[in-house]
Design a protein around this motif. Structure first.
Motif, short mmCIF file in Angstrom:
data_model
loop_
_atom_site.label_atom_id
_atom_site.label_comp_id
_atom_site.label_asym_id
_atom_site.label_seq_id
_atom_site.Cartn_x
_atom_site.Cartn_y
_atom_site.Cartn_z
N VAL A 147 12.03 16.99 60.95
CA VAL A 147 12.33 17.73 59.73
C VAL A 147 11.09 17.81 58.84
O VAL A 147 10.79 18.86 58.26
CB VAL A 147 13.51 17.08 58.98
N ALA A 148 10.37 16.69 58.72
CA ALA A 148 9.17 16.68 57.87
C ALA A 148 8.13 17.67 58.38
O ALA A 148 7.52 18.41 57.59
CB ALA A 148 8.58 15.27 57.83
N LEU A 149 7.94 17.73 59.68
CA LEU A 149 6.95 18.65 60.25
C LEU A 149 7.39 20.10 60.10
O LEU A 149 6.58 20.99 59.86
CB LEU A 149 6.71 18.31 61.72
N ALA A 150 8.71 20.35 60.23
CA ALA A 150 9.21 21.71 60.05
C ALA A 150 9.01 22.18 58.61
O ALA A 150 8.68 23.35 58.36
CB ALA A 150 10.69 21.78 60.43
N CYS A 151 9.19 21.28 57.64
CA CYS A 151 8.93 21.63 56.24
C CYS A 151 7.45 21.94 56.04
O CYS A 151 7.09 22.92 55.38
CB CYS A 151 9.34 20.48 55.32
N ARG A 152 6.61 21.10 56.62
CA ARG A 152 5.17 21.29 56.45
C ARG A 152 4.69 22.59 57.08
O ARG A 152 3.88 23.33 56.50
CB ARG A 152 4.42 20.12 57.07
N ASP A 153 5.20 22.90 58.27
CA ASP A 153 4.72 24.05 59.03
C ASP A 153 5.49 25.34 58.74
O ASP A 153 5.19 26.37 59.35
CB ASP A 153 4.79 23.75 60.53
N ALA A 154 6.50 25.28 57.85
CA ALA A 154 7.33 26.45 57.54
C ALA A 154 7.91 27.06 58.81
O ALA A 154 7.76 28.25 59.09
CB ALA A 154 6.53 27.49 56.76
N THR A 155 8.58 26.21 59.60
CA THR A 155 9.19 26.62 60.85
C THR A 155 10.70 26.54 60.73
O THR A 155 11.24 25.56 60.21
CB THR A 155 8.74 25.69 62.00
N GLU A 156 11.41 27.57 61.19
CA GLU A 156 12.88 27.53 61.13
C GLU A 156 13.41 26.32 61.89
O GLU A 156 12.86 25.93 62.93
CB GLU A 156 13.46 28.81 61.73
#
Length: 324
Positions: A147-156
């Motif tokens: 979840v943290a990486l998805a927030c950082r990378d703006a990934t669905e």
């Protein structure tokens, strides 16, 4: 070249113990010569590591504090200890530490071999807390870092979500644009834009399953303040009643008494503040407000005034019996 790289990394690991090593000791540990040790020390200096030389009897090499943090070399036991410590810090309530721990944990988990991940998981599974200690619902480290990486990378981000019992909703699939992770108390929440419901939503990480990023990137849209939105969701949305009570007290003093996952405090005119608390039982709110010891005025709802009347009647009856 591979032997040189391996030997240099071993030398770095020894120097990171921050003790003074003689050239003879290092050569013996590395299975090489003192001349090779000197060359390897120079190689580390070229890479930016501040290796100091101490001349004379009892001299040698040591790693000095640097202006920036260089890459670290750790063994298996140290790697497991780092992951375990970061997980503990991530579930803690120290201001600012939990967020930094999640970021660090995401970086470590990306490079941690599966064998060490299993060891870290086993250590957590076999750990217990003292009776009476509050323990937050367990969160899988992979979920937290994904979840943290998805927030950082703006990934669905997609996942299966199980809402709380109060919502009356069944578990279902969610497709979101994740924005921020927000720790509240000892729980973690995700603020994300729900693509199917076309609105912002708050999700508890311990209720998320099958978390997976997609290949779709998105441009972050205009969003509410993450901290304020999540706190409002946590303290108000799930409950039947939203109590608003004016207190003759300093707002910061009340914030110290009311955990952020229980209620929020709004500044009011001089000497007063407003406590906003969600609850299913008005009697519970009145009892806890009375225990705080401040002069209080119920603003809403009417059920809270009725609960205050009931409590006053009970206390008056107790006082009357005590006098007799």
């Amino acid at each position: 070249m591979a032997d040189t790289t391996t030997r240099t990394l071993k030398l770095l690991a020894l120097l990171q113990a921050h003790r003074l090593w003689s050239a003879i000791e290092l050569a013996d540990r590395l299975g090489t010569t003192e001349r090779t040790v000197r060359r390897d020390v120079e190689r580390l200096r070229e890479l930016g590591y501040p290796v100091e030389s101490v001349r004379g009897t009892g001299g040698g090499y040591q790693l000095a504090p640097g202006g920036s943090l260089p890459p670290l070399v750790v063994d298996e036991e140290e790697a497991v200890a780092i992951v375990s410590a970061l997980r503990t810090a991530a579930s803690g309530s120290a201001a600012g530490l939990a967020e930094a721990s999640v970021r660090a944990l995401a970086k470590v988990m990306q490079v941690l071999p599966p064998k060490l991940q299993r060891r870290a998981d086993a250590l957590r599974a076999m750990s217990v807390v003292l009776p009476g200690e509050y323990q937050a619902p367990p969160i899988d480290a992979e979920t937290l870092t994904t979840v943290a990486l998805a927030c950082r990378d703006a990934t669905e981000l997609t996942f299966t979500y199980a809402p709380g019992e109060r919502s009356g909703s069944a578990p279902g699939a969610r497709r979101t644009e994740p924005l921020r992770l927000v720790p509240v108390g000892r729980r973690w929440y995700l603020l994300a834009y729900d693509l199917d419901r076309q609105d912002w939503r708050t999700f508890r990480l311990d209720r998320m399953r099958d978390v997976a990023p997609t290949t779709w990137r998105f441009r972050p849209r205009q969003h509410p303040d993450p901290v304020a939105y999540v706190q409002r969701s946590v303290t108000e949305s799930p409950y039947r009643y939203i109590a608003r009570i004016r207190l003759r007290a300093d707002a910061d003093q009340v914030r110290d008494m009311v955990p952020p996952q229980v209620g929020r405090v709004e500044d009011d005119e001089d000497g007063w503040c407003v406590l906003v608390v969600g609850a299913d039982d008005p009697d519970w709110v009145v009892m806890h407000v009375a225990r705080m010891g401040f002069e209080a005025v119920v603003l809403e709802p009417p059920e809270l005034r009725a609960a205050a009347d009931r409590l006053a009647t009970r206390l008056a009856a107790i006082a009357s019996r005590s006098d007799r």
